[in-house]
Design a protein around this motif. Sequence first.
Motif, PDB file in Angstrom:
ATOM      1  N   LEU A 156      56.503  60.843  54.222  1.00  0.00           N
ATOM      2  CA  LEU A 156      55.443  60.488  53.517  1.00  0.00           C
ATOM      3  C   LEU A 156      55.792  60.838  52.094  1.00  0.00           C
ATOM      4  N   THR A 157      55.788  60.135  51.127  1.00  0.00           N
ATOM      5  CA  THR A 157      55.625  60.526  49.638  1.00  0.00           C
ATOM      6  C   THR A 157      54.325  60.052  48.942  1.00  0.00           C
ATOM      7  N   ILE A 158      53.800  60.787  48.246  1.00  0.00           N
ATOM      8  CA  ILE A 158      52.494  60.629  47.513  1.00  0.00           C
ATOM      9  C   ILE A 158      52.753  61.233  46.166  1.00  0.00           C
ATOM     10  N   PRO A 159      52.545  60.441  45.020  1.00  0.00           N
ATOM     11  CA  PRO A 159      52.573  60.861  43.721  1.00  0.00           C
ATOM     12  C   PRO A 159      51.481  62.009  43.379  1.00  0.00           C
ATOM     13  N   PRO A 160      51.794  62.853  42.409  1.00  0.00           N
ATOM     14  CA  PRO A 160      50.797  63.531  41.747  1.00  0.00           C
ATOM     15  C   PRO A 160      49.452  62.706  41.350  1.00  0.00           C
ATOM     16  N   HIS A 161      48.278  63.102  41.453  1.00  0.00           N
ATOM     17  CA  HIS A 161      47.291  62.398  40.901  1.00  0.00           C
ATOM     18  C   HIS A 161      47.418  62.006  39.600  1.00  0.00           C
ATOM     19  N   VAL A 162      47.954  62.339  38.802  1.00  0.00           N
ATOM     20  CA  VAL A 162      48.177  61.749  37.265  1.00  0.00           C
ATOM     21  C   VAL A 162      49.158  60.896  37.282  1.00  0.00           C
ATOM     22  N   TYR A 163      50.124  60.560  38.439  1.00  0.00           N
ATOM     23  CA  TYR A 163      50.933  59.461  38.400  1.00  0.00           C
ATOM     24  C   TYR A 163      50.421  58.356  39.493  1.00  0.00           C
ATOM     25  N   CYS A 164      49.300  58.595  39.869  1.00  0.00           N
ATOM     26  CA  CYS A 164      48.766  57.503  40.824  1.00  0.00           C
ATOM     27  C   CYS A 164      47.894  56.273  39.937  1.00  0.00           C
ATOM     28  N   THR A 165      47.104  56.850  39.037  1.00  0.00           N
ATOM     29  CA  THR A 165      46.419  55.955  38.220  1.00  0.00           C
ATOM     30  C   THR A 165      47.475  55.339  37.141  1.00  0.00           C
ATOM     31  N   ARG A 170      44.359  60.071  51.544  1.00  0.00           N
ATOM     32  CA  ARG A 170      45.574  61.014  51.438  1.00  0.00           C
ATOM     33  C   ARG A 170      45.581  61.820  52.802  1.00  0.00           C
ATOM     34  N   GLN A 171      44.561  62.404  52.985  1.00  0.00           N
ATOM     35  CA  GLN A 171      44.495  63.184  54.160  1.00  0.00           C
ATOM     36  C   GLN A 171      44.611  62.366  55.411  1.00  0.00           C
ATOM     37  N   ARG A 172      44.234  61.268  55.742  1.00  0.00           N
ATOM     38  CA  ARG A 172      44.154  60.668  56.918  1.00  0.00           C
ATOM     39  C   ARG A 172      45.624  59.971  57.045  1.00  0.00           C
ATOM     40  N   LEU A 173      46.297  59.663  55.916  1.00  0.00           N
ATOM     41  CA  LEU A 173      47.617  58.943  55.970  1.00  0.00           C
ATOM     42  C   LEU A 173      48.595  60.274  56.402  1.00  0.00           C
ATOM     43  N   THR A 174      48.220  61.358  55.739  1.00  0.00           N
ATOM     44  CA  THR A 174      49.377  62.560  55.818  1.00  0.00           C
ATOM     45  C   THR A 174      49.262  62.889  57.322  1.00  0.00           C
ATOM     46  N   SER A 175      47.898  63.019  57.817  1.00  0.00           N
ATOM     47  CA  SER A 175      48.060  63.528  59.175  1.00  0.00           C
ATOM     48  C   SER A 175      48.441  62.570  60.303  1.00  0.00           C
ATOM     49  N   ARG A 176      48.432  61.035  60.040  1.00  0.00           N
ATOM     50  CA  ARG A 176      48.838  60.071  60.907  1.00  0.00           C
ATOM     51  C   ARG A 176      50.313  60.150  60.879  1.00  0.00           C
ATOM     52  N   CYS A 177      51.016  60.190  59.533  1.00  0.00           N
ATOM     53  CA  CYS A 177      52.483  60.219  59.554  1.00  0.00           C
ATOM     54  C   CYS A 177      53.209  61.475  60.103  1.00  0.00           C
ATOM     55  N   GLU A 178      52.511  62.613  59.956  1.00  0.00           N
ATOM     56  CA  GLU A 178      53.035  63.749  60.683  1.00  0.00           C
ATOM     57  C   GLU A 178      52.915  63.468  62.277  1.00  0.00           C
ATOM     58  N   GLU A 179      51.888  62.720  62.680  1.00  0.00           N
ATOM     59  CA  GLU A 179      51.917  62.547  64.249  1.00  0.00           C
ATOM     60  C   GLU A 179      53.081  61.752  64.629  1.00  0.00           C
ATOM     61  N   GLU A 180      53.331  60.795  63.824  1.00  0.00           N
ATOM     62  CA  GLU A 180      54.280  59.740  64.123  1.00  0.00           C
ATOM     63  C   GLU A 180      55.789  60.085  63.477  1.00  0.00           C
ATOM     64  N   GLY A 181      55.801  61.344  62.929  1.00  0.00           N
ATOM     65  CA  GLY A 181      57.267  61.744  62.276  1.00  0.00           C
ATOM     66  C   GLY A 181      57.684  60.927  61.286  1.00  0.00           C
ATOM     67  N   ILE A 182      56.603  60.325  60.389  1.00  0.00           N
ATOM     68  CA  ILE A 182      57.192  59.344  59.268  1.00  0.00           C
ATOM     69  C   ILE A 182      57.094  60.227  58.082  1.00  0.00           C
ATOM     70  N   LEU A 213      57.609  56.338  53.939  1.00  0.00           N
ATOM     71  CA  LEU A 213      56.458  55.708  53.624  1.00  0.00           C
ATOM     72  C   LEU A 213      55.968  56.039  52.145  1.00  0.00           C
ATOM     73  N   LEU A 214      55.831  55.388  51.303  1.00  0.00           N
ATOM     74  CA  LEU A 214      55.383  55.427  49.739  1.00  0.00           C
ATOM     75  C   LEU A 214      53.756  54.999  49.870  1.00  0.00           C
ATOM     76  N   LEU A 215      52.831  55.820  49.280  1.00  0.00           N
ATOM     77  CA  LEU A 215      51.675  55.818  48.950  1.00  0.00           C
ATOM     78  C   LEU A 215      51.660  55.514  47.274  1.00  0.00           C
ATOM     79  N   CYS A 216      51.141  54.477  46.882  1.00  0.00           N
ATOM     80  CA  CYS A 216      50.993  54.196  45.218  1.00  0.00           C
ATOM     81  C   CYS A 216      50.017  53.500  44.965  1.00  0.00           C
ATOM     82  N   GLY A 217      49.622  53.711  43.437  1.00  0.00           N
ATOM     83  CA  GLY A 217      48.330  52.944  42.949  1.00  0.00           C
ATOM     84  C   GLY A 217      47.146  54.017  42.971  1.00  0.00           C
ATOM     85  N   GLY A 218      46.138  53.436  41.906  1.00  0.00           N
ATOM     86  CA  GLY A 218      45.050  54.402  41.653  1.00  0.00           C
ATOM     87  C   GLY A 218      44.150  54.833  42.663  1.00  0.00           C
TER      88      GLY A 218
END
Length: 344
Positions: free
Chosen positions: A300-309, A286-298, A273-278
């Motif tokens: 997850l990739t999230i870019p550093p803040h500077v590459y989100c916007t 970020r926290q809720r998605l990270t926690s949920r993906c850990e529960e489901e074993g998914i 699962l990729l999180l993208c956009g500003g």
Amino acid sequence: MSASIDIKDKSLILAIETSCDETSVAVVKDGCEVLSSVIASQIETHKAFGGVVPEVASRKHVEVITLSIEEAVQQAGVDLQDLSAVAVTQGPGLVGALLVGVVAAKSLAFALDKPLIGTHHIAGHIYANRIVGPLEYPCMALVVSGGHTELVHLEEEGRFQLIGRTRDDAVGEAYDKVARALGFPYPGGPHVDKLALGAEETVDLPRSWLAPDSYDFSFSGLKSAVLNAVNQHKMKGQEVPVAAIAKGFQDSVTEVLVEKAVRAVKEYSSKQLLLCGGVAANQGLRQRLTSRCEEEGIPLTIPPHVYCTDNAAMIGAAAHLKWKHGLTSELDLKADPQLKLEEW
């Protein structure tokens, strides 16, 4: 639409992004190594208007685009003749803002006799994750920004299938409108996020799930619920519980985004699962998605803040896909504010 070029394993791409209110230029190597990234933000200019004014944004892009290109090249420590191609956001976005970047990119590509690569803005947001590490296909992307809220399935590299989108406000728009109702200036998203994270109480607000099997989103009703909560307290002469309302709003938004994304990953057998956009910079999400993906074993990739916007590095990363497939754009490339991701 496109012309063939020799396929190479390596690339050095100068990328330009001017789709909204950031003027950005970057030099990206092989689609994943950022050699330089220059971002000239217009936030302070647009604060006075409570949002982005398209004509003002275009003029600001014109003022700084040449200097931004020079600075990016200098920071990267490369020679212009070493470039493999010049990439630019073709769309979607504000047409006047897009035009500034497209004209600059075409001029530079022509002067250097280098290939031109028109690039999709959302493909850029998705492939900002490529800067973090390799992507595993098939994967699912949750795109959240001021203008877009979408779930995109990637069956293979560069092949996009839009499976869900917002039916009204994008999530970033909703954050800004709620922030205004709570008395915060533009851009309001970071204010709401900070307030929600520190709140000890919450005002319960509705969740908009739509049809049981739908991957679409809707935030207009939630926005109205926030306004009603604010107005009810004011009419009763009570102090508005700003923090509690912010938390209720953020809880509602993030729950719907996260649960639909997780369900989509399972249904489409996605490996990642990729999180993208500003709005990917939002700590609550970020926290809720990270926690949920850990529960489901998914994974997850999230870019550093500077590459989100909005930034040009992500455009260089996406443009590398076309480079690898031997595709470039003609010099009559036009800005397309309605450019479709699936057709890109």
